[in-house]
Design a protein around this motif. Structure first.
Motif, PDB file in Angstrom:
ATOM      1  N   GLY A 197      -9.381   2.032   7.589  1.00 33.67           N
ATOM      2  CA  GLY A 197      -8.834   1.028   8.521  1.00 33.67           C
ATOM      3  C   GLY A 197      -8.085   1.693   9.663  1.00 33.67           C
ATOM      4  O   GLY A 197      -8.643   2.501  10.413  1.00 33.67           O
ATOM      5  N   GLY A 240     -14.521  -8.134   6.649  1.00 38.80           N
ATOM      6  CA  GLY A 240     -15.076  -6.966   5.952  1.00 38.80           C
ATOM      7  C   GLY A 240     -14.005  -6.044   5.385  1.00 38.80           C
ATOM      8  O   GLY A 240     -14.301  -5.181   4.558  1.00 38.80           O
ATOM      9  N   ALA A 241     -12.761  -6.209   5.840  1.00 39.83           N
ATOM     10  CA  ALA A 241     -11.660  -5.414   5.282  1.00 39.83           C
ATOM     11  C   ALA A 241     -11.054  -6.096   4.063  1.00 39.83           C
ATOM     12  O   ALA A 241     -10.308  -5.473   3.307  1.00 39.83           O
ATOM     13  CB  ALA A 241     -10.583  -5.200   6.344  1.00 39.83           C
ATOM     14  N   THR A 296       0.828  -1.215   0.000  1.00 40.18           N
ATOM     15  CA  THR A 296       0.000   0.000   0.000  1.00 40.18           C
ATOM     16  C   THR A 296       0.862   1.264   0.000  1.00 40.18           C
ATOM     17  O   THR A 296       0.386   2.356  -0.342  1.00 40.18           O
ATOM     18  CB  THR A 296      -0.972  -0.054   1.191  1.00 40.18           C
ATOM     19  N   SER A 298     -16.646   0.918   9.502  1.00 44.29           N
ATOM     20  CA  SER A 298     -16.473   0.262  10.795  1.00 44.29           C
ATOM     21  C   SER A 298     -16.153   1.276  11.886  1.00 44.29           C
ATOM     22  O   SER A 298     -15.117   1.956  11.837  1.00 44.29           O
ATOM     23  CB  SER A 298     -15.335  -0.772  10.695  1.00 44.29           C
ATOM     24  N   ASP A 303     -14.679   5.194   6.866  1.00 43.43           N
ATOM     25  CA  ASP A 303     -14.756   3.741   6.983  1.00 43.43           C
ATOM     26  C   ASP A 303     -16.157   3.400   7.476  1.00 43.43           C
ATOM     27  O   ASP A 303     -16.794   4.216   8.166  1.00 43.43           O
ATOM     28  CB  ASP A 303     -13.707   3.206   7.964  1.00 43.43           C
ATOM     29  N   ASP A 332     -20.964   4.205   4.398  1.00 45.70           N
ATOM     30  CA  ASP A 332     -20.757   3.341   3.230  1.00 45.70           C
ATOM     31  C   ASP A 332     -20.154   4.164   2.076  1.00 45.70           C
ATOM     32  O   ASP A 332     -20.862   4.985   1.478  1.00 45.70           O
ATOM     33  CB  ASP A 332     -22.125   2.754   2.845  1.00 45.70           C
ATOM     34  N   ASN A 371      -7.839   1.760  -0.717  1.00 43.96           N
ATOM     35  CA  ASN A 371      -7.406   0.364  -0.688  1.00 43.96           C
ATOM     36  C   ASN A 371      -8.601  -0.406  -0.132  1.00 43.96           C
ATOM     37  O   ASN A 371      -8.659  -0.702   1.059  1.00 43.96           O
ATOM     38  CB  ASN A 371      -6.171   0.194   0.196  1.00 43.96           C
ATOM     39  N   PRO A 372      -9.598  -0.691  -0.961  1.00 40.19           N
ATOM     40  CA  PRO A 372     -10.832  -1.305  -0.465  1.00 40.19           C
ATOM     41  C   PRO A 372     -10.691  -2.828  -0.383  1.00 40.19           C
ATOM     42  O   PRO A 372      -9.687  -3.382  -0.838  1.00 40.19           O
ATOM     43  CB  PRO A 372     -11.843  -0.921  -1.546  1.00 40.19           C
TER      44      PRO A 372
HETATM   45  C1  LIG Z   1      -8.368  -3.443   2.761  1.00 36.17           C
HETATM   46  S1  LIG Z   1      -8.879  -2.532   4.195  1.00 36.17           S
HETATM   47  C2  LIG Z   1      -7.804  -1.129   4.010  1.00 36.17           C
HETATM   48  C3  LIG Z   1      -7.403  -0.484   5.294  1.00 36.17           C
HETATM   49  C4  LIG Z   1      -6.347   0.624   5.131  1.00 36.17           C
HETATM   50  N1  LIG Z   1      -6.773   1.619   4.163  1.00 36.17           N
HETATM   51  C5  LIG Z   1      -5.026   0.049   4.690  1.00 36.17           C
HETATM   52  O1  LIG Z   1      -4.625   0.245   3.532  1.00 36.17           O
HETATM   53  O2  LIG Z   1      -4.363  -0.611   5.497  1.00 36.17           O
HETATM   54  C6  LIG Z   1     -10.469  -1.952   3.648  1.00 36.17           C
HETATM   55  C7  LIG Z   1     -11.219  -1.052   4.626  1.00 36.17           C
HETATM   56  O3  LIG Z   1     -12.457  -0.721   3.990  1.00 36.17           O
HETATM   57  C8  LIG Z   1     -13.484  -0.711   4.966  1.00 36.17           C
HETATM   58  N2  LIG Z   1     -14.775  -0.920   4.279  1.00 36.17           N
HETATM   59  C9  LIG Z   1     -15.296  -2.086   3.820  1.00 36.17           C
HETATM   60  N3  LIG Z   1     -16.490  -1.875   3.244  1.00 36.17           N
HETATM   61  C10 LIG Z   1     -16.749  -0.548   3.360  1.00 36.17           C
HETATM   62  C11 LIG Z   1     -17.827   0.281   2.949  1.00 36.17           C
HETATM   63  N4  LIG Z   1     -18.903  -0.220   2.320  1.00 36.17           N
HETATM   64  N5  LIG Z   1     -17.753   1.609   3.205  1.00 36.17           N
HETATM   65  C12 LIG Z   1     -16.673   2.142   3.844  1.00 36.17           C
HETATM   66  N6  LIG Z   1     -15.605   1.396   4.259  1.00 36.17           N
HETATM   67  C13 LIG Z   1     -15.648   0.071   4.007  1.00 36.17           C
HETATM   68  C14 LIG Z   1     -13.115  -1.814   5.926  1.00 36.17           C
HETATM   69  O4  LIG Z   1     -13.741  -1.634   7.184  1.00 36.17           O
HETATM   70  C15 LIG Z   1     -11.582  -1.700   5.946  1.00 36.17           C
HETATM   71  O5  LIG Z   1     -11.163  -0.861   7.019  1.00 36.17           O
END
Ligand SMILES: C[S@@+](CC[C@H](N)C(=O)[O-])C[C@H]1O[C@@H](n2cnc3c(N)ncnc32)[C@H](O)[C@@H]1O
Length: 286
Positions: free
Chosen positions: A128, A213-214, A99, A151, A149, A175, A193-194
């Motif tokens: 995150g 969910g991440a 990332t 969460s 986020d 969302d 980074n979804p």
């Molecule tokens: C892959 S993690 C990335 C975390 C951080 N950006 C990183 O790069 O380490 C994806 C993040 O997206 C959030 N997420 C998932 N679905 C979401 C949604 N519908 N709306 C907002 N955030 C969401 C998750 O809770 C998680 O924290």
């Protein structure tokens, strides 16, 4: 491995127990350093150092959890990312070196094509631990950084990281783009980074301690979260603003198509440190 904590009398015994459990030597040294409040170099130089019972108990528990696949960062509670050390808990994905490719690209854009904008608005979607937002806030202090986020637990971790590091970010919960209020700024730079792992991906077994969910978006393709972010971007980007998305190594073509279909142009891609196609970017109309 039947070693009880009582047999872990000194540093050398902990390293031997780690070996027997199949725990990487470096990880065991880092766990020892963290638990004893010492540098790793001290651990290396003091194999005979005795351990208090409480430390031996805690180390044995940590070694067993590490052997079960719990990320080292959850055991030490921290992870280095870009030029920051972030606190992490099991509520957030452990930030990955891959990332940093996206962060470096974002900082290049802020110092290059976006340099003329006096206080560029930046958003990190799916923040995150706050990794991307905070690294950008640190690398570009004049940017107005927002992050969102869905969460609440993740946002609490991100917010605490921001406060501890003294980096100003506006945090939003919800969302994707819907998390933002109507009067949110148009963004010069949107970063995401979804979750992008497909539900049936066999690699998920090794990631079982991180929040699902991440990692996994709703649906089956792995592209659903990226598609939602890309579809909403044109309405939220400032004139000539950029969207940068991290994705799976085999999703580059699909993500580039999504960006083009949404009307973004100047589409470019970057590889991560391992040489995998990892980020795709596009620019909104002027
Ligand atoms: C892959 S993690 C990335 C975390 C951080 N950006 C990183 O790069 O380490 C994806 C993040 O997206 C959030 N997420 C998932 N679905 C979401 C949604 N519908 N709306 C907002 N955030 C969401 C998750 O809770 C998680 O924290």
């Amino acid at each position: 491995m039947n070693a009880g904590a009582a047999s872990l009398r000194d540093v050398a015994a902990v390293l031997a127990a780690a070996r027997a459990l199949g725990v990487d030597r470096l990880d065991a040294q880092l766990l020892l350093a963290h638990r004893l409040g010492r540098a790793r170099s001290w651990v290396l130089a003091h194999p005979e150092a005795p351990l208090a019972d409480a430390d031996a108990d805690a180390l044995l528990a940590d070694l067993r959890r590490r052997a079960d696949g719990v990320p080292l960062a959850y055991l030490t509670g921290e992870k280095a990312f870009h030029r920051l050390v972030l606190r992490v808990t099991p509520a957030v994905l452990v930030p990955r070196p891959d990332t940093e490719t996206l962060v470096d690209w974002a900082l290049e854009l802020l110092a290059g094509p976006l340099a003329a904008r006096p206080a560029p608005a930046v958003i990190d979607l799916g923040t995150g631990s706050g990794a991307i937002a905070l690294a950008v806030a640190q690398g570009c202090p004049h940017a107005r950084v927002h992050a969102l986020d869905c969460s609440a637990e993740a946002l609490a971790v991100a917010r605490a990281n921001g406060e501890r590091l003294g980096l100003a970010v506006r945090w939003w919960r919800g969302d994707w783009w819907r998390a933002l209020p109507e009067d949110a700024p148009r963004f010069d730079l949107a970063l995401a980074n979804p979750p992008y792992v497909a539900a049936g991906d066999p690699h998920l077994a090794a990631l079982r301690h991180e929040p699902r969910g991440a990692l996994v978006p709703p649906g089956t393709s792995g592209l659903e979260a990226i598609a939602a972010i890309v579809a909403g971007a044109p309405a939220r980007l400032a004139s000539g603003g950029w969207l940068l998305v991290e994705h799976g190594h085999d999703q580059g073509d699909a993500v580039a198509r999504l960006l083009a279909d949404a009307g973004l142009r100047a589409i470019g891609q970057r590889r991560d440190l391992g040489g995998q196609l990892r980020c795709t970017a596009g620019r909104g109309p002027p």
